[in-house]
Enzyme design. Structure first.
Site, PDB file in Angstrom:
ATOM      1  N   LEU A 101     -34.618 -10.422  -0.505  1.00  0.00           N
ATOM      2  CA  LEU A 101     -36.155 -10.218   0.004  1.00  0.00           C
ATOM      3  C   LEU A 101     -35.905  -9.666   1.336  1.00  0.00           C
ATOM      4  O   LEU A 101     -37.388  -9.645   1.454  1.00  0.00           O
ATOM      5  CB  LEU A 101     -36.735 -11.242  -0.411  1.00  0.00           C
ATOM      6  CG  LEU A 101     -37.138 -11.740  -1.731  1.00  0.00           C
ATOM      7  CD1 LEU A 101     -37.919 -12.722  -2.265  1.00  0.00           C
ATOM      8  CD2 LEU A 101     -37.008 -10.399  -2.803  1.00  0.00           C
ATOM      9  N   LYS A 122      -1.016   2.909   7.374  1.00  0.00           N
ATOM     10  CA  LYS A 122      -1.334   1.268   7.581  1.00  0.00           C
ATOM     11  C   LYS A 122      -0.241   0.323   7.197  1.00  0.00           C
ATOM     12  O   LYS A 122      -0.490  -0.477   7.704  1.00  0.00           O
ATOM     13  CB  LYS A 122      -2.324   1.409   6.160  1.00  0.00           C
ATOM     14  CG  LYS A 122      -3.110   0.162   6.135  1.00  0.00           C
ATOM     15  CD  LYS A 122      -3.412   0.580   4.395  1.00  0.00           C
ATOM     16  CE  LYS A 122      -5.412   1.391   4.276  1.00  0.00           C
ATOM     17  NZ  LYS A 122      -5.735   1.241   3.273  1.00  0.00           N
ATOM     18  N   GLY A 169     -26.946  -0.188   0.553  1.00  0.00           N
ATOM     19  CA  GLY A 169     -26.098   0.881   1.266  1.00  0.00           C
ATOM     20  C   GLY A 169     -25.046   0.114   1.401  1.00  0.00           C
ATOM     21  O   GLY A 169     -24.451  -0.649   0.216  1.00  0.00           O
ATOM     22  N   LYS A 206     -19.856  -9.907 -12.718  1.00  0.00           N
ATOM     23  CA  LYS A 206     -19.617  -8.611 -11.443  1.00  0.00           C
ATOM     24  C   LYS A 206     -20.454  -8.198 -11.421  1.00  0.00           C
ATOM     25  O   LYS A 206     -21.394  -7.569 -10.701  1.00  0.00           O
ATOM     26  CB  LYS A 206     -18.295  -8.042 -10.935  1.00  0.00           C
ATOM     27  CG  LYS A 206     -18.304  -7.388  -9.933  1.00  0.00           C
ATOM     28  CD  LYS A 206     -18.486  -7.462  -8.893  1.00  0.00           C
ATOM     29  CE  LYS A 206     -18.157  -6.441  -7.704  1.00  0.00           C
ATOM     30  NZ  LYS A 206     -17.793  -7.192  -6.325  1.00  0.00           N
ATOM     31  N   ASN A 210     -24.175  -7.870  -9.119  1.00  0.00           N
ATOM     32  CA  ASN A 210     -24.439  -6.790  -7.700  1.00  0.00           C
ATOM     33  C   ASN A 210     -26.138  -5.702  -8.354  1.00  0.00           C
ATOM     34  O   ASN A 210     -26.765  -5.904  -7.425  1.00  0.00           O
ATOM     35  CB  ASN A 210     -23.337  -5.666  -7.274  1.00  0.00           C
ATOM     36  CG  ASN A 210     -22.498  -5.801  -6.467  1.00  0.00           C
ATOM     37  OD1 ASN A 210     -23.019  -7.531  -6.007  1.00  0.00           O
ATOM     38  ND2 ASN A 210     -21.128  -5.756  -6.734  1.00  0.00           N
ATOM     39  N   CYS A 264     -20.265  -0.710  -2.244  1.00  0.00           N
ATOM     40  CA  CYS A 264     -20.623  -1.935  -3.800  1.00  0.00           C
ATOM     41  C   CYS A 264     -22.338  -1.856  -4.269  1.00  0.00           C
ATOM     42  O   CYS A 264     -21.609  -0.852  -5.387  1.00  0.00           O
ATOM     43  CB  CYS A 264     -20.138  -3.511  -3.297  1.00  0.00           C
ATOM     44  SG  CYS A 264     -18.667  -4.373  -3.103  1.00  0.00           S
ATOM     45  N   ASP A 276       0.933  -1.315   0.547  1.00  0.00           N
ATOM     46  CA  ASP A 276      -0.004   0.026   0.072  1.00  0.00           C
ATOM     47  C   ASP A 276       0.870   1.487   0.228  1.00  0.00           C
ATOM     48  O   ASP A 276       1.833   1.232   0.298  1.00  0.00           O
ATOM     49  CB  ASP A 276      -1.055  -0.238   1.515  1.00  0.00           C
ATOM     50  CG  ASP A 276      -2.037   0.971   0.743  1.00  0.00           C
ATOM     51  OD1 ASP A 276      -3.307   0.426   0.658  1.00  0.00           O
ATOM     52  OD2 ASP A 276      -2.426   1.819   1.234  1.00  0.00           O
ATOM     53  N   LYS A 323     -24.387  -1.900   7.290  1.00  0.00           N
ATOM     54  CA  LYS A 323     -25.462  -3.127   8.214  1.00  0.00           C
ATOM     55  C   LYS A 323     -24.761  -3.630   8.464  1.00  0.00           C
ATOM     56  O   LYS A 323     -23.509  -3.280   9.294  1.00  0.00           O
ATOM     57  CB  LYS A 323     -25.116  -4.357   6.884  1.00  0.00           C
ATOM     58  CG  LYS A 323     -23.741  -4.491   6.484  1.00  0.00           C
ATOM     59  CD  LYS A 323     -23.611  -5.717   5.190  1.00  0.00           C
ATOM     60  CE  LYS A 323     -22.658  -6.273   5.081  1.00  0.00           C
ATOM     61  NZ  LYS A 323     -22.100  -7.001   4.085  1.00  0.00           N
ATOM     62  N   ARG A 343     -20.258   3.267   4.677  1.00  0.00           N
ATOM     63  CA  ARG A 343     -20.052   4.732   3.423  1.00  0.00           C
ATOM     64  C   ARG A 343     -21.201   3.926   2.439  1.00  0.00           C
ATOM     65  O   ARG A 343     -21.752   2.962   2.841  1.00  0.00           O
ATOM     66  CB  ARG A 343     -18.567   3.229   1.733  1.00  0.00           C
ATOM     67  CG  ARG A 343     -17.372   4.524   2.786  1.00  0.00           C
ATOM     68  CD  ARG A 343     -16.560   3.618   1.981  1.00  0.00           C
ATOM     69  NE  ARG A 343     -15.932   2.475   1.650  1.00  0.00           N
ATOM     70  CZ  ARG A 343     -15.402   1.525   1.616  1.00  0.00           C
ATOM     71  NH1 ARG A 343     -14.600   1.478   0.443  1.00  0.00           N
ATOM     72  NH2 ARG A 343     -15.184   0.144   1.835  1.00  0.00           N
TER      73      ARG A 343
HETATM   74  C1  UDX Z   1     -21.848  -6.494  -1.348  1.00  0.00           C
HETATM   75  C2  UDX Z   1     -22.956  -8.186  -2.596  1.00  0.00           C
HETATM   76  O1  UDX Z   1     -23.665  -9.232  -1.735  1.00  0.00           O
HETATM   77  C3  UDX Z   1     -21.005  -8.814  -2.547  1.00  0.00           C
HETATM   78  O2  UDX Z   1     -21.163  -9.878  -3.319  1.00  0.00           O
HETATM   79  C4  UDX Z   1     -19.904  -7.599  -3.367  1.00  0.00           C
HETATM   80  O3  UDX Z   1     -19.118  -8.355  -3.043  1.00  0.00           O
HETATM   81  C5  UDX Z   1     -20.317  -6.611  -2.599  1.00  0.00           C
HETATM   82  O4  UDX Z   1     -21.147  -5.513  -2.361  1.00  0.00           O
HETATM   83  P1  UDX Z   1     -22.026  -6.029   0.509  1.00  0.00           P
HETATM   84  O5  UDX Z   1     -21.932  -4.277   0.372  1.00  0.00           O
HETATM   85  O6  UDX Z   1     -20.821  -6.507   1.791  1.00  0.00           O
HETATM   86  O7  UDX Z   1     -21.965  -7.032  -0.008  1.00  0.00           O
HETATM   87  O8  UDX Z   1     -23.346  -6.197   2.088  1.00  0.00           O
HETATM   88  P2  UDX Z   1     -24.397  -6.880   1.581  1.00  0.00           P
HETATM   89  O9  UDX Z   1     -24.290  -8.488   2.730  1.00  0.00           O
HETATM   90  O10 UDX Z   1     -24.642  -7.379   0.360  1.00  0.00           O
HETATM   91  O11 UDX Z   1     -25.506  -5.990   1.552  1.00  0.00           O
HETATM   92  C6  UDX Z   1     -25.717  -4.531   1.025  1.00  0.00           C
HETATM   93  C7  UDX Z   1     -27.288  -3.592   1.078  1.00  0.00           C
HETATM   94  O12 UDX Z   1     -28.678  -4.188   1.432  1.00  0.00           O
HETATM   95  C8  UDX Z   1     -26.967  -3.025   2.751  1.00  0.00           C
HETATM   96  O13 UDX Z   1     -27.142  -2.199   3.669  1.00  0.00           O
HETATM   97  C9  UDX Z   1     -28.262  -4.482   3.565  1.00  0.00           C
HETATM   98  O14 UDX Z   1     -28.616  -3.767   4.588  1.00  0.00           O
HETATM   99  C10 UDX Z   1     -29.163  -4.350   2.225  1.00  0.00           C
HETATM  100  N1  UDX Z   1     -29.859  -5.299   2.152  1.00  0.00           N
HETATM  101  C11 UDX Z   1     -29.311  -6.452   2.063  1.00  0.00           C
HETATM  102  C12 UDX Z   1     -30.544  -4.810   2.006  1.00  0.00           C
HETATM  103  O15 UDX Z   1     -31.504  -3.648   2.023  1.00  0.00           O
HETATM  104  N2  UDX Z   1     -32.238  -6.213   2.016  1.00  0.00           N
HETATM  105  C13 UDX Z   1     -31.307  -7.396   2.002  1.00  0.00           C
HETATM  106  O16 UDX Z   1     -32.459  -8.253   1.697  1.00  0.00           O
HETATM  107  C14 UDX Z   1     -29.715  -7.980   1.377  1.00  0.00           C
END
Ligand code: UDX
Length: 431
Positions: A245, A39, A252, A199, A203, A255, A34, A315, A322
């Site tokens: 679902l 870091k 949020g 990818k 997403n 990704c 990095d 979450k 972010r």
């Molecule tokens: C996501 C993808 O799942 C992962 O495959 C990719 O590599 C990166 O982006 P992540 O951002 O870590 O992963 O979180 P994820 O658990 O997927 O949840 C994303 C957001 O969706 C969260 O804010 C979560 O609260 C929201 N969410 C998820 C919902 O509102 N409802 C759902 O049913 C599932």
């Protein structure tokens, strides 16, 4: 000495560190680079720059195989596969900012001994552009599907591993396949452009599922149905599936918002208008604001009201804020004249930077004491353990909006709360 191929990792963000630590755990000697000296020094002391379950143990257990550096030559020495894990944040236009990827390619161009393994999320076409720019370099696309909070588990037990390589780069792709082989999971060997699209499409589809169920929830509120029942009934159809679902106040994280807008922009750049994704984004923005309407319904006005936010990270099981719904919500509540007090089990440091005008409490109960209403923003397990009847007595008025449908309406009603959630009937102490 392990017979696993040694690897290099460029960019020690969340993806880079998980990749480095997990491949070290599998037996590879790993050098991770990095540009941020602080870091790298912290990592050399064994300190992870973020919270991820299992990471501290992985760093401790693999100290001998895991090296951190700011020196590119250390990374290149004796290592063929170099994983590019640098950030590709969205620009104002929604395109992915590829400047950090470009810098990595510049550092490697001219090398025929190395293979760049692209883990960073990049628009389809990036791999082809890199191959034109640095034709001697081998190039493989290997997109990341890890979820924050379960990243180590996801890495070790992937649903699938996608490896995209074009003609001439099969050797590097074979070496990568061998590295992933012990993990199982379906292997998808394909071309670079298709791997890049997998990818973004995956997403965007998951985000679409969330916006879809959120709109169903909004209709459920109007017709008196319960969205959790609706989602259960839908999800048992194997063609639909029950995951993603969960209705709530929107997705949020680092990704989904970025990848959905990158795919929309990518399509737009080719002249194709991706109608559906516009709606997915719009629904997600509107969903965060619905909480305000629910609060006003019970408090009449938010001016001078004290509102407690429970959870700030995007979450649970992460301190990542972010694109978290909490940021939008706090700003809107303050804009409406409310005083905001918040509690999050692990995001306090990030929150004090990002939400300087929000008072941070040391516990959920402290945040809610004297509050006119509370909003559950992130479904941290500890919120399920609270003595809600005691909390109700300490609030100025026991109103709770559960933005994640996490709590049981009957429990809250019996505790004396007016309880609103997303797409489920309102519960009031008299109902
Ligand atoms: C996501 C993808 O799942 C992962 O495959 C990719 O590599 C990166 O982006 P992540 O951002 O870590 O992963 O979180 P994820 O658990 O997927 O949840 C994303 C957001 O969706 C969260 O804010 C979560 O609260 C929201 N969410 C998820 C919902 O509102 N409802 C759902 O049913 C599932």
């Amino acid at each position: 000495m392990s017979d696993r191929e040694p690897i290099g990792v460029v960019g020690i963000g969340w993806v880079g560190l998980v990749t480095a630590a997990c491949f070290a755990e599998l037996g590879s000697d790993v050098v991770a680079l990095d540009i941020l000296t602080d870091k790298v020094e912290a990592l050399r002391r064994g300190e992870a720059p973020f919270y991820e379950p299992g990471m501290a143990e992985l760093l401790e257990r693999n100290r001998d195989r895991l090296h951190f550096t700011t020196d590119m030559s250390e990374l290149l020495e004796g290592r063929r596969l170099l994983f590019c894990c640098v950030d590709t944040p969205p620009t104002y236009s929604g395109d992915a900012d590829l400047s950090r990827v470009d810098a990595v390619v510049s550092g490697l161009s001219g090398s025929s001994e190395h293979a760049l393994v692209m883990k960073s999320t990049v628009p389809a076409g990036t791999g082809a552009a890199i191959c034109r720019r640095a034709p001697e370099l081998s190039y493989v696309s290997c997109p990341e599907f890890l979820k924050e909070g379960t990243a180590v588990q996801d890495f070790m037990h992937p649903d699938r591993v996608v490896i995209g390589a074009d003609a001439g780069d099969e050797g590097a792709a074979d070496a990568l396949e061998a590295l992933y082989a012990p993990l199982g999971g379906e292997l998808v060997r394909t071309d670079v452009s298709s791997a890049e699209m997998i990818k973004l499409a995956a997403n965007a589809f998951l985000a679409t599922k969330i916006s879809f169920i959120n709109e169903i929830a909004n209709v459920c509120e109007e017709v008196g149905a319960d969205v959790t029942e609706v989602a259960r009934g839908m999800g048992l159809d194997k063609r639909i599936g029950s995951s993603f679902l969960r209705a709530g106040i929107g997705y949020g994280g680092s990704c989904f918002p970025k990848d959905v807008s990158a795919l929309k922009q990518l399509a737009g750049n080719t002249g194709y208008h991706f109608q559906l994704l516009n709606s997915v984004i719009e629904v997600n923005e509107l969903q965060k604001r619905r909480v305000i309407g629910k609060l006003v319904k019970h408090l009449d006005t938010l001016v001078g009201k004290r509102i407690a936010l429970l959870g700030l990270s995007f979450k649970p099981d992460t301190d990542d804020m972010r694109e978290a719904s909490s940021l939008v919500l706090a700003a809107r509540l303050q804009g409406e004249g409310a005083e905001v007090v918040a509690y999050d089990p692990v995001s306090e440091d990030r929150a004090s930077e990002l939400l300087p005008a929000v008072t941070l409490a040391d516990s959920a109960v402290e945040a809610m004491a004297g509050a006119d209403a509370a909003v559950l923003v992130t479904e941290w397990p500890e919120f399920g353990e609270l003595e809600w009847a005691e909390v109700a007595k300490q609030m100025a008025s026991p109103v709770l909006v559960d933005g994640r449908n996490f709590l049981d309406p009957k429990t809250l009603r019996d505790a004396g709360f007016t309880y609103e959630s997303i797409g489920r009937p309102t519960a009031t102490p008299s109902s």
